[in-house]
Design an enzyme around this catalytic site. Structure first.
Site, PDB file in Angstrom:
ATOM      1  N   GLU A   1       9.555  -9.838  -2.026  1.00  0.00           N
ATOM      2  CA  GLU A   1       8.435 -10.820  -2.096  1.00  0.00           C
ATOM      3  C   GLU A   1       9.019 -11.659  -3.113  1.00  0.00           C
ATOM      4  OE1 GLU A   1       4.856  -8.369  -2.480  1.00  0.00           O
ATOM      5  OE2 GLU A   1       4.295  -8.979  -0.524  1.00  0.00           O
TER       6      GLU A   1
ATOM      7  N   GLY B   1       0.877  -1.203  -0.027  1.00  0.00           N
ATOM      8  CA  GLY B   1       0.063   0.092   0.002  1.00  0.00           C
ATOM      9  C   GLY B   1       0.867   1.188  -0.032  1.00  0.00           C
ATOM     10  N   SER B   2       0.393   2.306   0.761  1.00  0.00           N
ATOM     11  CA  SER B   2       0.880   3.510   0.276  1.00  0.00           C
ATOM     12  C   SER B   2       2.101   3.714   1.483  1.00  0.00           C
ATOM     13  CB  SER B   2       0.048   4.755   0.598  1.00  0.00           C
ATOM     14  OG  SER B   2      -0.335   4.653   2.196  1.00  0.00           O
TER      15      SER B   2
ATOM     16  N   GLU C   1       5.666  -3.461   0.907  1.00  0.00           N
ATOM     17  CA  GLU C   1       5.654  -2.998  -0.429  1.00  0.00           C
ATOM     18  C   GLU C   1       4.990  -1.590  -0.553  1.00  0.00           C
ATOM     19  OE1 GLU C   1       7.648  -4.568  -2.573  1.00  0.00           O
ATOM     20  OE2 GLU C   1       7.988  -6.269  -1.427  1.00  0.00           O
TER      21      GLU C   1
HETATM   22  P1  NAD Z   1      -3.344   2.503   1.229  1.00  0.00           P
HETATM   23  O1  NAD Z   1      -1.864   2.494   2.100  1.00  0.00           O
HETATM   24  O2  NAD Z   1      -4.244   3.388   1.655  1.00  0.00           O
HETATM   25  O3  NAD Z   1      -4.119   1.036   1.907  1.00  0.00           O
HETATM   26  C1  NAD Z   1      -3.563  -0.140   1.791  1.00  0.00           C
HETATM   27  C2  NAD Z   1      -4.038  -1.074   2.755  1.00  0.00           C
HETATM   28  O4  NAD Z   1      -3.678  -0.927   3.933  1.00  0.00           O
HETATM   29  C3  NAD Z   1      -5.708  -1.228   2.637  1.00  0.00           C
HETATM   30  O5  NAD Z   1      -6.051  -2.390   2.888  1.00  0.00           O
HETATM   31  C4  NAD Z   1      -5.969  -0.260   3.827  1.00  0.00           C
HETATM   32  O6  NAD Z   1      -7.360  -0.566   4.488  1.00  0.00           O
HETATM   33  C5  NAD Z   1      -4.989  -0.596   4.951  1.00  0.00           C
HETATM   34  N1  NAD Z   1      -4.656   0.273   5.933  1.00  0.00           N
HETATM   35  C6  NAD Z   1      -4.862   1.589   5.917  1.00  0.00           C
HETATM   36  N2  NAD Z   1      -4.546   2.200   7.081  1.00  0.00           N
HETATM   37  C7  NAD Z   1      -3.982   1.301   7.859  1.00  0.00           C
HETATM   38  C8  NAD Z   1      -3.596   1.131   9.092  1.00  0.00           C
HETATM   39  N3  NAD Z   1      -3.425   2.220   9.917  1.00  0.00           N
HETATM   40  N4  NAD Z   1      -3.249  -0.035   9.647  1.00  0.00           N
HETATM   41  C9  NAD Z   1      -3.145  -1.205   8.993  1.00  0.00           C
HETATM   42  N5  NAD Z   1      -3.640  -1.096   7.818  1.00  0.00           N
HETATM   43  C10 NAD Z   1      -4.100   0.046   7.146  1.00  0.00           C
HETATM   44  O7  NAD Z   1      -2.979   2.230  -0.012  1.00  0.00           O
HETATM   45  P2  NAD Z   1      -3.858   2.271  -1.240  1.00  0.00           P
HETATM   46  O8  NAD Z   1      -4.372   3.501  -1.480  1.00  0.00           O
HETATM   47  O9  NAD Z   1      -4.892   1.128  -0.976  1.00  0.00           O
HETATM   48  O10 NAD Z   1      -2.964   1.787  -2.307  1.00  0.00           O
HETATM   49  C11 NAD Z   1      -2.296   2.573  -3.465  1.00  0.00           C
HETATM   50  C12 NAD Z   1      -0.876   2.429  -2.758  1.00  0.00           C
HETATM   51  O11 NAD Z   1      -0.466   1.096  -2.903  1.00  0.00           O
HETATM   52  C13 NAD Z   1       0.088   3.337  -3.655  1.00  0.00           C
HETATM   53  O12 NAD Z   1       1.012   4.116  -3.037  1.00  0.00           O
HETATM   54  C14 NAD Z   1       0.836   2.391  -4.335  1.00  0.00           C
HETATM   55  O13 NAD Z   1       2.135   2.529  -4.968  1.00  0.00           O
HETATM   56  C15 NAD Z   1       0.921   1.359  -3.387  1.00  0.00           C
HETATM   57  N6  NAD Z   1       1.335   0.091  -4.104  1.00  0.00           N
HETATM   58  C16 NAD Z   1       2.507  -0.671  -4.055  1.00  0.00           C
HETATM   59  C17 NAD Z   1       2.812  -1.797  -4.533  1.00  0.00           C
HETATM   60  C18 NAD Z   1       3.994  -2.633  -4.562  1.00  0.00           C
HETATM   61  O14 NAD Z   1       4.232  -3.554  -4.759  1.00  0.00           O
HETATM   62  N7  NAD Z   1       5.223  -1.760  -3.971  1.00  0.00           N
HETATM   63  C19 NAD Z   1       1.780  -2.349  -5.363  1.00  0.00           C
HETATM   64  C20 NAD Z   1       0.455  -1.977  -5.329  1.00  0.00           C
HETATM   65  C21 NAD Z   1       0.206  -0.758  -4.745  1.00  0.00           C
END
Ligand code: NAD
Length: 478
Positions: A459, A225-226, A247
């Site tokens: 991974e 995620g982010s 990631e």
């Molecule tokens: P996000 O970080 O907002 O959310 C990702 C996941 O984390 C969701 O399931 C969310 O509910 C959960 N989450 C949010 N806050 C949390 C907390 N405090 N504790 C635990 N879990 C929590 O990301 P997004 O908007 O869903 O996805 C987009 C981001 O993901 C972009 O930054 C993108 O670059 C990244 N991404 C990275 C990869 C990689 O392989 N590096 C792949 C795909 C996406």
């Protein structure tokens, strides 16, 4: 209206608090289903069932686990159409794309790790008069947390190695795109996966996600995620000594030299810029072009981008569908304003679109911006949408400085027929993955991940199996 359910102890159940969040169809901007807004109570119940299931699951042979996972992969294949349509409705991506990429890859993830675990081996170290051998044991109950951009693809990329290695899993898909994880729960019941081995909790990241990562019985957290949320997870995990694999975001450079195979570069750059509405962490959002071909590239790339059809995800001629959510749509549009304020010149796109019949959906025209410096906000911050910048360069040293100038380091793409240069730059680029004369060509055995603010850990293949196991050395003197 359909209500998604949690998957706990082999059963589909409603959240304890009876609360739900709205689930949107991005192509129309309307609510079409509801997703559980789970909390600590659900985490505790899932944890109890996973802890109970662990000893038996860890004791199964790799052949048994492999057979069950292969069964799940077969069921994913059998349900390809249904899963692809669900993914598209949830995420806004074209159905053809989900059918071609997302769902087949989900099945490959299960199949790959089903096989990989049967080939996974450990080491022995001989001494004079003694021998050491290493055991790799499953960790216990682990958490996987995944994002919305490639929902089932990334969800299975985590649960597959975790389950194959003998762990029990509590998985949290994105609350923005939970539908295919829910459908997968049904398939796991059909496959006969033992109760409690795999659990899916739906809901808000700040609520159920945070409770899950904090839970003292969680041994490891695999997160995609982010970078912002990755930092939060690292803060929680570090004092509890949980293993983490993170990631995170990217701002990947796509570096194009004048000696490249131009046609191949151009068609691949169309994909690496705008595939999945530019919402792939590996998309090359900063395009650096060697000056002798800059004008030619600018003209051809702009023309081709103007011709891309943005439309409803069910239309097979749509190259781009809708943006995943209203907040993300607003975020991308605000970045376009920033780009203009920074002096960026929009060559094409830069505006929201309203396809006939779907005026309330969240569509954005694929956008190319020029005239910006490498260190402005537009070129430093992750936008994660159908937006790229193009910039000319003159020397290798200069482009390397530009490429490495962000806090991110996920992937990079290089286009050149000069092998020495390709190798030289690959070594110097700050990235976990470098593609030369290709993009997103994946071998699931290879290490996958980023450096700097893009990632911690790797991974893929044995890296993932090592992450989801703990090494124990046994020394025997004879
Ligand atoms: P996000 O970080 O907002 O959310 C990702 C996941 O984390 C969701 O399931 C969310 O509910 C959960 N989450 C949010 N806050 C949390 C907390 N405090 N504790 C635990 N879990 C929590 O990301 P997004 O908007 O869903 O996805 C987009 C981001 O993901 C972009 O930054 C993108 O670059 C990244 N991404 C990275 C990869 C990689 O392989 N590096 C792949 C795909 C996406």
């Amino acid at each position: 209206m359909q209500q998604i359910k949690n998957f706990i102890n082999g059963e589909l159940v409603t959240p304890q608090n009876g609360q739900y969040l709205d689930l949107y169809d991005p192509s129309t901007g309307t609510v079409y289903a509801q997703v559980p807004d789970s909390d600590l109570k659900d985490v505790n119940i899932a944890m109890e069932s996973a802890i109970k299931a662990f000893p038996n699951w860890a004791a199964t042979s790799t052949t048994e686990r492999s057979a069950l996972m292969t069964k799940i992969a077969d069921l994913i294949d059998k349900n390809l159409d249904r899963l692809a349509e669900a993914e598209s409705l949830d995420n806004g991506k074209p159905i053809w794309l989900a059918k071609k990429v997302d769902i087949p890859r989900a099945s490959s993830n299960m199949r790959f790790f089903a096989q990989a675990i049967t080939q996974f081996s450990t080491q022995a170290h001989e001494m004079s008069g003694a021998i050491n051998y290493t055991l790799r044991e499953p960790l216990g109950v682990v958490a996987t947390i995944s994002p919305w951009n490639l929902p089932l693809y990334l969800f299975t990329w985590k649960i597959a190695p975790a389950l194959a290695a003998g762990n029990c899993v509590i998985a949290k898909p994105s609350e923005v795109t939970p539908m295919t994880a829910f459908l997968l729960s049904e398939l796991c019941i059909e496959a006969g996966l033992p109760k409690g081995v795999f659990n899916v909790l739906h809901g808000d990241g700040i609520k159920v996600g945070a409770e899950l990562t904090k839970h003292p019985k969680i041994k490891a957290i695999s997160f995609t995620g982010s970078t912002r949320v990755g930092k939060e997870i690292a803060k929680v995990a570090a004092p509890a000594f949980k293993k983490i694999s993170l990631e995170m975001g990217g701002k990947n450079p796509n570096i194009i030299f004048a000696d490249c195979n131009y046609d191949k570069m151009l068609s691949t750059t169309m994909r690496s810029s705008f595939a999945n509405q530019g919402q792939i962490c590996l998309c090359g959002s900063r395009i650096f072009v060697e000056r002798p071909i800059y004008d030619r590239f600018k003209k051809d790339f702009t023309e081709k981008t103007k011709a891309l059809k943005v439309g409803h995800p069910s239309d097979p001629t749509s190259k781009l569908g809708a943006i995943v959510s209203k907040p993300h749509y607003d975020k991308i549009l605000s970045h376009l304003e920033i780009a203009k304020e920074e002096g960026g010149h929009i060559l094409t796109g830069g505006i929201p679109l309203h396809p006939e019949g779907y005026e309330e959906g969240w569509y954005i025209a694929p956008t190319i911006i020029e005239g910006l410096s490498h260190d402005c906000r537009t070129n430093q911050e992750e936008i994660f949408g159908p937006v790229v910048t193009i910039m000319p360069f003159d020397t290798e040293e200069e482009v390397l400085l530009y490429a490495n100038s962000t806090e991110y380091g996920l992937s990079a793409t290089l286009w050149t027929e000069n092998l020495s240069r390709a190798n030289r730059l690959s070594k110097q680029i700050h990235a976990g993955i470098v593609w030369i004369n290709t993009w997103l060509l994946r071998d699931l055995r290879t290490p996958f991940g980023g450096v700097k603010s893009s990632g911690v850990g790797r991974e893929g293949g044995n890296e993932a199996l090592r992450f989801f196991t703990e090494a124990k050395n046994v020394c025997i003197q004879y």
